[in-house]
Scaffold this motif. Structure first.
Motif, PDB file in Angstrom:
ATOM      1  N   ARG A  35       0.836  -1.218   0.000  1.00  0.00           N
ATOM      2  CA  ARG A  35       0.000   0.000   0.000  1.00  0.00           C
ATOM      3  C   ARG A  35       0.864   1.258   0.000  1.00  0.00           C
ATOM      4  N   LYS A  36       2.030   1.180   0.683  1.00  0.00           N
ATOM      5  CA  LYS A  36       2.919   2.352   0.734  1.00  0.00           C
ATOM      6  C   LYS A  36       3.410   2.740  -0.662  1.00  0.00           C
ATOM      7  N   ILE A  37       3.580   1.752  -1.538  1.00  0.00           N
ATOM      8  CA  ILE A  37       4.019   2.053  -2.912  1.00  0.00           C
ATOM      9  C   ILE A  37       2.982   2.949  -3.589  1.00  0.00           C
ATOM     10  N   PHE A  38       1.694   2.567  -3.449  1.00  0.00           N
ATOM     11  CA  PHE A  38       0.624   3.328  -4.111  1.00  0.00           C
ATOM     12  C   PHE A  38       0.554   4.750  -3.551  1.00  0.00           C
ATOM     13  N   THR A  39       0.724   4.858  -2.219  1.00  0.00           N
ATOM     14  CA  THR A  39       0.676   6.183  -1.592  1.00  0.00           C
ATOM     15  C   THR A  39       1.840   7.041  -2.071  1.00  0.00           C
ATOM     16  N   ALA A  40       3.053   6.475  -2.049  1.00  0.00           N
ATOM     17  CA  ALA A  40       4.244   7.257  -2.417  1.00  0.00           C
ATOM     18  C   ALA A  40       4.167   7.748  -3.864  1.00  0.00           C
ATOM     19  N   LYS A  41       3.686   6.899  -4.748  1.00  0.00           N
ATOM     20  CA  LYS A  41       3.622   7.244  -6.172  1.00  0.00           C
ATOM     21  C   LYS A  41       2.367   8.022  -6.543  1.00  0.00           C
ATOM     22  N   GLU A  42       1.388   8.066  -5.600  1.00  0.00           N
ATOM     23  CA  GLU A  42       0.055   8.589  -5.916  1.00  0.00           C
ATOM     24  C   GLU A  42      -0.522   7.807  -7.095  1.00  0.00           C
ATOM     25  N   ARG A  43      -0.313   6.491  -7.018  1.00  0.00           N
ATOM     26  CA  ARG A  43      -0.752   5.591  -8.089  1.00  0.00           C
ATOM     27  C   ARG A  43      -2.143   5.062  -7.773  1.00  0.00           C
ATOM     28  N   PRO A  44      -3.055   5.077  -8.741  1.00  0.00           N
ATOM     29  CA  PRO A  44      -4.398   4.546  -8.469  1.00  0.00           C
ATOM     30  C   PRO A  44      -4.358   3.051  -8.211  1.00  0.00           C
ATOM     31  N   GLY A  45      -5.249   2.588  -7.345  1.00  0.00           N
ATOM     32  CA  GLY A  45      -5.254   1.186  -6.917  1.00  0.00           C
ATOM     33  C   GLY A  45      -5.580   0.196  -8.018  1.00  0.00           C
ATOM     34  N   TRP A  46      -6.097   0.677  -9.168  1.00  0.00           N
ATOM     35  CA  TRP A  46      -6.452  -0.248 -10.250  1.00  0.00           C
ATOM     36  C   TRP A  46      -5.258  -0.622 -11.117  1.00  0.00           C
ATOM     37  N   ASP A  47      -4.101  -0.019 -10.861  1.00  0.00           N
ATOM     38  CA  ASP A  47      -2.931  -0.265 -11.718  1.00  0.00           C
ATOM     39  C   ASP A  47      -2.004  -1.285 -11.034  1.00  0.00           C
ATOM     40  N   PRO A  48      -1.983  -2.530 -11.511  1.00  0.00           N
ATOM     41  CA  PRO A  48      -1.246  -3.583 -10.798  1.00  0.00           C
ATOM     42  C   PRO A  48       0.276  -3.435 -10.889  1.00  0.00           C
ATOM     43  N   LEU A  49       0.975  -4.093  -9.951  1.00  0.00           N
ATOM     44  CA  LEU A  49       2.435  -3.986  -9.860  1.00  0.00           C
ATOM     45  C   LEU A  49       3.103  -5.231 -10.444  1.00  0.00           C
ATOM     46  N   ILE A  50       4.316  -5.055 -10.922  1.00  0.00           N
ATOM     47  CA  ILE A  50       5.122  -6.197 -11.358  1.00  0.00           C
ATOM     48  C   ILE A  50       5.870  -6.738 -10.143  1.00  0.00           C
ATOM     49  N   ALA A  90      -2.524 -17.943  -4.281  1.00  0.00           N
ATOM     50  CA  ALA A  90      -3.317 -17.309  -3.223  1.00  0.00           C
ATOM     51  C   ALA A  90      -2.468 -16.388  -2.338  1.00  0.00           C
ATOM     52  N   CYS A  91      -1.165 -16.676  -2.237  1.00  0.00           N
ATOM     53  CA  CYS A  91      -0.310 -15.881  -1.333  1.00  0.00           C
ATOM     54  C   CYS A  91      -0.071 -14.454  -1.825  1.00  0.00           C
ATOM     55  N   VAL A  92      -0.358 -14.179  -3.101  1.00  0.00           N
ATOM     56  CA  VAL A  92      -0.096 -12.830  -3.635  1.00  0.00           C
ATOM     57  C   VAL A  92      -1.268 -11.918  -3.254  1.00  0.00           C
ATOM     58  N   PRO A  93      -0.993 -10.849  -2.479  1.00  0.00           N
ATOM     59  CA  PRO A  93      -2.087  -9.976  -2.031  1.00  0.00           C
ATOM     60  C   PRO A  93      -2.814  -9.318  -3.205  1.00  0.00           C
ATOM     61  N   GLU A  94      -4.107  -9.089  -3.003  1.00  0.00           N
ATOM     62  CA  GLU A  94      -4.942  -8.445  -4.019  1.00  0.00           C
ATOM     63  C   GLU A  94      -4.436  -7.059  -4.399  1.00  0.00           C
ATOM     64  N   GLU A  95      -3.818  -6.376  -3.428  1.00  0.00           N
ATOM     65  CA  GLU A  95      -3.313  -5.022  -3.689  1.00  0.00           C
ATOM     66  C   GLU A  95      -2.263  -5.044  -4.800  1.00  0.00           C
ATOM     67  N   VAL A  96      -1.450  -6.101  -4.821  1.00  0.00           N
ATOM     68  CA  VAL A  96      -0.370  -6.202  -5.819  1.00  0.00           C
ATOM     69  C   VAL A  96      -0.955  -6.302  -7.221  1.00  0.00           C
ATOM     70  N   THR A  97      -2.010  -7.082  -7.354  1.00  0.00           N
ATOM     71  CA  THR A  97      -2.536  -7.400  -8.680  1.00  0.00           C
ATOM     72  C   THR A  97      -3.779  -6.576  -9.030  1.00  0.00           C
ATOM     73  N   ALA A  98      -4.081  -5.584  -8.195  1.00  0.00           N
ATOM     74  CA  ALA A  98      -5.273  -4.753  -8.414  1.00  0.00           C
ATOM     75  C   ALA A  98      -6.514  -5.641  -8.540  1.00  0.00           C
ATOM     76  N   ARG A  99      -6.577  -6.626  -7.670  1.00  0.00           N
ATOM     77  CA  ARG A  99      -7.718  -7.560  -7.580  1.00  0.00           C
ATOM     78  C   ARG A  99      -7.917  -8.431  -8.806  1.00  0.00           C
ATOM     79  N   ARG A 100      -6.891  -8.506  -9.629  1.00  0.00           N
ATOM     80  CA  ARG A 100      -6.997  -9.408 -10.789  1.00  0.00           C
ATOM     81  C   ARG A 100      -6.597 -10.813 -10.365  1.00  0.00           C
ATOM     82  N   PRO A 101      -7.035 -11.823 -11.112  1.00  0.00           N
ATOM     83  CA  PRO A 101      -6.644 -13.198 -10.794  1.00  0.00           C
ATOM     84  C   PRO A 101      -5.250 -13.537 -11.323  1.00  0.00           C
ATOM     85  N   THR A 102      -4.572 -12.529 -11.901  1.00  0.00           N
ATOM     86  CA  THR A 102      -3.266 -12.778 -12.517  1.00  0.00           C
ATOM     87  C   THR A 102      -2.180 -11.959 -11.834  1.00  0.00           C
ATOM     88  N   VAL A 103      -0.932 -12.423 -11.996  1.00  0.00           N
ATOM     89  CA  VAL A 103       0.210 -11.681 -11.458  1.00  0.00           C
ATOM     90  C   VAL A 103       1.280 -11.549 -12.540  1.00  0.00           C
TER      91      VAL A 103
END
Ligand code: AMP
Ligand code: MG
Length: 296
Positions: A35-50, A90-103
């Motif tokens: 979550r800190k990544i999204f806050t620091a970047k001011e990145r919207p939560g719908w944009d998933p992380l690598i 299942a171990c990958v948090p939803e925040e990382v993938t923007a609630r997608r089923p993929t990573v």
């Protein structure tokens, strides 16, 4: 490196170089850290992380199942600028993938990124270390300019080698889809039947990944793009009297030059697009989005 690893283990943020651009890293398995990544970047939560991994074994722990083509491509392109999208574990948090089923998974080849992964012994979620919507950072100074004290530590290894981000390849579709052209070219993916990677094709077929917003990578100045030199010249004549910068883009200088022209205070940046082949595809994609979809 030990300090960087302990910051990650304690849930902090570390910016680090990869061969593409600088990343803003956090423990991918720690929801609060992510979550800190999204806050620091001011990145919207719908944009998933690598998620960056140290090896194939770590990748396996983050995916539900890896398709055979994954192993083939990893053997050929990892470590390197290829990100592969697969079904998540299942171990990958939803925040990382923007609630997608993929990573999205990548093994970077930069020695500092590799040393950090080895020291931390963690998968590291890391988008580019810029404010959302700004040109990606290709040196530590860009990270300081955009994130300053929002990051706990910056590992400075000088300018990055490639200068554009990784290729994002979606392996959950058949044939695989290039969601974002990048450091591994479409030609290099050669043997594999892939679609996507050309902005017009992506727009027409609606292939674009999340985060592939039309306006992105943008400097403060307006960016105008041209298919040839004559068209740029004509526009430059029209703009006489305004403060105009002309960018001659390469993958390596693209983001740094956009930032530099901003720092010089130009009103408009004019740029001829490179040919749509090789790494030129990635450069065109970033410039088209820096121009916010406007085309001269
Ligand atoms: P950045 O690292 O800032 O360049 O952003 C990572 C990009 O990777 C996102 O904007 C997405 O386009 C792409 N990406 C990450 N995870 C996924 C996923 N699960 N599915 C599709 N695209 C993804
Ligand atoms: Mg980015």
């Amino acid at each position: 490196m030990a300090r960087a690893a302990s910051i990650l283990r304690a849930g902090g943020l570390v910016a680090f170089p990869t061969e593409t651009v600088y990343g803003l890293g956090a423990n991918a398995l720690d929801t609060d850290a992510v979550r800190k990544i999204f806050t620091a970047k001011e990145r919207p939560g719908w944009d998933p992380l690598i998620v960056h991994v140290s090896d194939l074994a770590m990748a396996r722990t983050l995916a539900r199942a890896l398709p055979p083509v994954f192993e083939t491509l990893a053997a050929r392109f990892w470590p390197g600028p290829l990100t592969m999208v697969v079904e998540k574990a299942a171990c990958v948090p939803e925040e990382v993938t923007a609630r997608r089923p993929t990573v999205a998974l990548r093994m970077p080849r930069h020695p500092v990124a590799q040393a950090l992964l080895a020291a931390a012994q963690l998968p590291i979620a890391a988008p580019s270390a810029n404010r959302f919507g700004r040109p990606s950072p290709t040196c530590a100074e860009h990270v300081v300019a955009d994130l300053g004290d929002r990051v706990d530590l910056i590992l400075d290894a000088g300018p990055t080698e490639l200068g554009v981000e990784s290729t994002v390849l979606d392996l959950t579709q058949s044939p695989p889809v290039i969601l974002r052209p990048g450091g591994v070219t479409r030609e290099e993916l050669g043997g594999l039947r892939v679609v996507g990677g050309v902005a017009d094709e992506v727009a027409a077929k609606g292939l674009a990944g999340p985060g592939m917003t039309l306006k992105h990578y943008a400097p403060r100045a307006a960016v105008e793009i041209f298919e040839d030199e004559a068209a740029l010249q004509a526009r430059a004549t029209e703009l006489r009297g305004r403060c105009v910068g002309v960018l001659v883009p390469t993958a390596k200088n693209l983001f740094a030059e956009l930032r530099r022209l901003d720092a010089e205070g130009v009103d408009v940046i004019l740029c001829v697009l490179p040919a749509a082949e090789g790494i030129g595809l990635a450069v065109r994609d970033r410039l088209q989005r820096a121009a916010g979809g406007r085309r001269a």
